[in-house]
Design a protein around this motif. Sequence first.
Motif, PDB file in Angstrom:
ATOM      1  N   ASP A  27       0.856  -1.188   0.000  1.00 36.84           N
ATOM      2  CA  ASP A  27       0.000   0.000   0.000  1.00 36.84           C
ATOM      3  C   ASP A  27       0.893   1.240   0.000  1.00 36.84           C
ATOM      4  OD1 ASP A  27      -1.759   2.105   0.498  1.00 36.84           O
ATOM      5  OD2 ASP A  27      -2.908   0.986   2.000  1.00 36.84           O
ATOM      6  N   LEU A  28       1.252   1.722  -1.184  1.00 34.05           N
ATOM      7  CA  LEU A  28       2.176   2.850  -1.293  1.00 34.05           C
ATOM      8  C   LEU A  28       1.635   4.123  -0.650  1.00 34.05           C
ATOM      9  CD1 LEU A  28       3.561   2.440  -4.907  1.00 34.05           C
ATOM     10  CD2 LEU A  28       4.664   1.859  -2.755  1.00 34.05           C
ATOM     11  N   ALA A  29       0.365   4.409  -0.868  1.00 31.88           N
ATOM     12  CA  ALA A  29      -0.209   5.636  -0.311  1.00 31.88           C
ATOM     13  C   ALA A  29      -0.092   5.653   1.215  1.00 31.88           C
ATOM     14  CB  ALA A  29      -1.659   5.794  -0.746  1.00 31.88           C
ATOM     15  N   ALA A  30      -0.396   4.534   1.859  1.00 33.96           N
ATOM     16  CA  ALA A  30      -0.303   4.457   3.325  1.00 33.96           C
ATOM     17  C   ALA A  30       1.147   4.576   3.787  1.00 33.96           C
ATOM     18  CB  ALA A  30      -0.907   3.152   3.822  1.00 33.96           C
ATOM     19  N   GLU A  31       2.066   3.947   3.072  1.00 28.95           N
ATOM     20  CA  GLU A  31       3.481   4.010   3.458  1.00 28.95           C
ATOM     21  C   GLU A  31       4.033   5.422   3.312  1.00 28.95           C
ATOM     22  OE1 GLU A  31       5.270   1.742   4.962  1.00 28.95           O
ATOM     23  OE2 GLU A  31       3.664   0.271   4.853  1.00 28.95           O
ATOM     24  N   VAL A  32       3.698   6.092   2.213  1.00 25.73           N
ATOM     25  CA  VAL A  32       4.165   7.467   2.013  1.00 25.73           C
ATOM     26  C   VAL A  32       3.592   8.374   3.099  1.00 25.73           C
ATOM     27  CG1 VAL A  32       4.053   9.483   0.492  1.00 25.73           C
ATOM     28  CG2 VAL A  32       4.586   7.239  -0.451  1.00 25.73           C
ATOM     29  N   LYS A  33       2.317   8.224   3.388  1.00 28.78           N
ATOM     30  CA  LYS A  33       1.683   9.036   4.432  1.00 28.78           C
ATOM     31  C   LYS A  33       2.389   8.833   5.773  1.00 28.78           C
ATOM     32  CE  LYS A  33      -2.751   9.853   6.684  1.00 28.78           C
ATOM     33  NZ  LYS A  33      -4.161   9.456   6.778  1.00 28.78           N
ATOM     34  N   ASP A  34       2.692   7.575   6.099  1.00 23.48           N
ATOM     35  CA  ASP A  34       3.379   7.268   7.351  1.00 23.48           C
ATOM     36  C   ASP A  34       4.785   7.876   7.370  1.00 23.48           C
ATOM     37  OD1 ASP A  34       3.614   5.831   9.932  1.00 23.48           O
ATOM     38  OD2 ASP A  34       5.110   4.655   8.835  1.00 23.48           O
ATOM     39  N   LEU A  35       5.523   7.722   6.285  1.00 31.21           N
ATOM     40  CA  LEU A  35       6.871   8.289   6.232  1.00 31.21           C
ATOM     41  C   LEU A  35       6.847   9.806   6.375  1.00 31.21           C
ATOM     42  CD1 LEU A  35       8.514   6.168   3.420  1.00 31.21           C
ATOM     43  CD2 LEU A  35       9.290   6.314   5.795  1.00 31.21           C
ATOM     44  N   LEU A  36       5.972  10.475   5.636  1.00 34.96           N
ATOM     45  CA  LEU A  36       5.910  11.933   5.696  1.00 34.96           C
ATOM     46  C   LEU A  36       5.537  12.429   7.093  1.00 34.96           C
ATOM     47  CD1 LEU A  36       4.275  12.748   2.242  1.00 34.96           C
ATOM     48  CD2 LEU A  36       6.702  12.891   2.885  1.00 34.96           C
ATOM     49  N   ALA A  37       4.724  11.659   7.800  1.00 35.27           N
ATOM     50  CA  ALA A  37       4.351  12.022   9.170  1.00 35.27           C
ATOM     51  C   ALA A  37       5.542  11.918  10.122  1.00 35.27           C
ATOM     52  CB  ALA A  37       3.211  11.126   9.663  1.00 35.27           C
ATOM     53  N   ARG A  38       6.563  11.142   9.739  1.00 35.68           N
ATOM     54  CA  ARG A  38       7.746  10.944  10.586  1.00 35.68           C
ATOM     55  C   ARG A  38       8.870  11.942  10.305  1.00 35.68           C
ATOM     56  NH1 ARG A  38       7.794   5.522  12.820  1.00 35.68           N
ATOM     57  NH2 ARG A  38       5.920   4.440  12.130  1.00 35.68           N
ATOM     58  N   GLY A  39       8.679  12.834   9.327  1.00 38.84           N
ATOM     59  CA  GLY A  39       9.676  13.874   9.106  1.00 38.84           C
ATOM     60  C   GLY A  39      10.300  13.998   7.724  1.00 38.84           C
ATOM     61  N   PRO A  40      10.414  12.926   6.947  1.00 35.38           N
ATOM     62  CA  PRO A  40      10.970  13.106   5.599  1.00 35.38           C
ATOM     63  C   PRO A  40      10.088  14.017   4.742  1.00 35.38           C
ATOM     64  CG  PRO A  40      11.076  10.808   6.200  1.00 35.38           C
ATOM     65  CD  PRO A  40      10.222  11.506   7.245  1.00 35.38           C
ATOM     66  N   LYS A  41      10.661  14.515   3.666  1.00 37.82           N
ATOM     67  CA  LYS A  41       9.946  15.349   2.700  1.00 37.82           C
ATOM     68  C   LYS A  41       9.785  14.567   1.399  1.00 37.82           C
ATOM     69  CE  LYS A  41      10.275  18.874   5.494  1.00 37.82           C
ATOM     70  NZ  LYS A  41       9.341  18.859   6.547  1.00 37.82           N
ATOM     71  N   GLU A  42       8.745  14.877   0.648  1.00 31.22           N
ATOM     72  CA  GLU A  42       8.531  14.196  -0.626  1.00 31.22           C
ATOM     73  C   GLU A  42       9.666  14.523  -1.599  1.00 31.22           C
ATOM     74  OE1 GLU A  42       5.563  15.455  -3.748  1.00 31.22           O
ATOM     75  OE2 GLU A  42       4.628  13.583  -3.063  1.00 31.22           O
ATOM     76  N   HIS A  43      10.173  13.496  -2.250  1.00 27.15           N
ATOM     77  CA  HIS A  43      11.180  13.676  -3.301  1.00 27.15           C
ATOM     78  C   HIS A  43      10.500  13.516  -4.661  1.00 27.15           C
ATOM     79  CE1 HIS A  43      14.483  12.199  -5.973  1.00 27.15           C
ATOM     80  NE2 HIS A  43      15.037  13.293  -5.482  1.00 27.15           N
ATOM     81  N   GLU A  44       9.800  12.395  -4.858  1.00 23.78           N
ATOM     82  CA  GLU A  44       8.989  12.170  -6.050  1.00 23.78           C
ATOM     83  C   GLU A  44       7.637  11.628  -5.606  1.00 23.78           C
ATOM     84  OE1 GLU A  44      11.724  11.099  -9.854  1.00 23.78           O
ATOM     85  OE2 GLU A  44      11.148   9.425  -8.590  1.00 23.78           O
ATOM     86  N   PRO A  45       6.568  12.078  -6.235  1.00 21.96           N
ATOM     87  CA  PRO A  45       5.249  11.544  -5.888  1.00 21.96           C
ATOM     88  C   PRO A  45       5.114  10.113  -6.408  1.00 21.96           C
ATOM     89  CG  PRO A  45       5.080  12.943  -7.805  1.00 21.96           C
ATOM     90  CD  PRO A  45       6.509  13.045  -7.322  1.00 21.96           C
ATOM     91  N   ILE A  46       3.986   9.506  -6.122  1.00 22.87           N
ATOM     92  CA  ILE A  46       3.711   8.162  -6.646  1.00 22.87           C
ATOM     93  C   ILE A  46       3.619   8.264  -8.167  1.00 22.87           C
ATOM     94  CG2 ILE A  46       2.026   6.299  -6.712  1.00 22.87           C
ATOM     95  CD1 ILE A  46       1.356   6.972  -3.781  1.00 22.87           C
ATOM     96  N   LEU A  47       4.511   7.524  -8.839  1.00 21.60           N
ATOM     97  CA  LEU A  47       4.582   7.560 -10.301  1.00 21.60           C
ATOM     98  C   LEU A  47       4.406   6.171 -10.884  1.00 21.60           C
ATOM     99  CD1 LEU A  47       7.743   9.832 -10.729  1.00 21.60           C
ATOM    100  CD2 LEU A  47       5.364  10.505 -11.041  1.00 21.60           C
ATOM    101  N   GLU A  48       3.537   6.056 -11.875  1.00 24.95           N
ATOM    102  CA  GLU A  48       3.370   4.809 -12.624  1.00 24.95           C
ATOM    103  C   GLU A  48       4.557   4.690 -13.578  1.00 24.95           C
ATOM    104  OE1 GLU A  48       0.858   2.507 -12.588  1.00 24.95           O
ATOM    105  OE2 GLU A  48      -0.342   3.516 -11.056  1.00 24.95           O
TER     106      GLU A  48
END
Length: 81
Positions: A27-48
């Motif tokens: 579940d990429l969306a859930a993992e990204v949400k969890d990571l961003l909540a822990r402090g990292p910043k987005e580098h690339e969005p979810i890309l097909e």
Amino acid sequence: MGIIDRRYASHRDESPDGAIIYWHADDLAAEVKDLLARGPKEHEPILERGDGFVTPSVVDPFGNILGIMYNPHYVEILAAH
């Protein structure tokens, strides 16, 4: 693989760089949400990327790029074993 503090980098450029290691997640969306909540910043969005291969990435507080992927071929291999 190792995570290194930017203070020990061989250069002083503040932009994120280096090899990107991708970890599989169902579940990429859930993992990204969890990571961003822990402090990292987005580098690339979810890309097909094609053939069901999907990747986002984040940058940790030390400047390391952490990749996440969904790879259906990896899922097939796991199911076969």
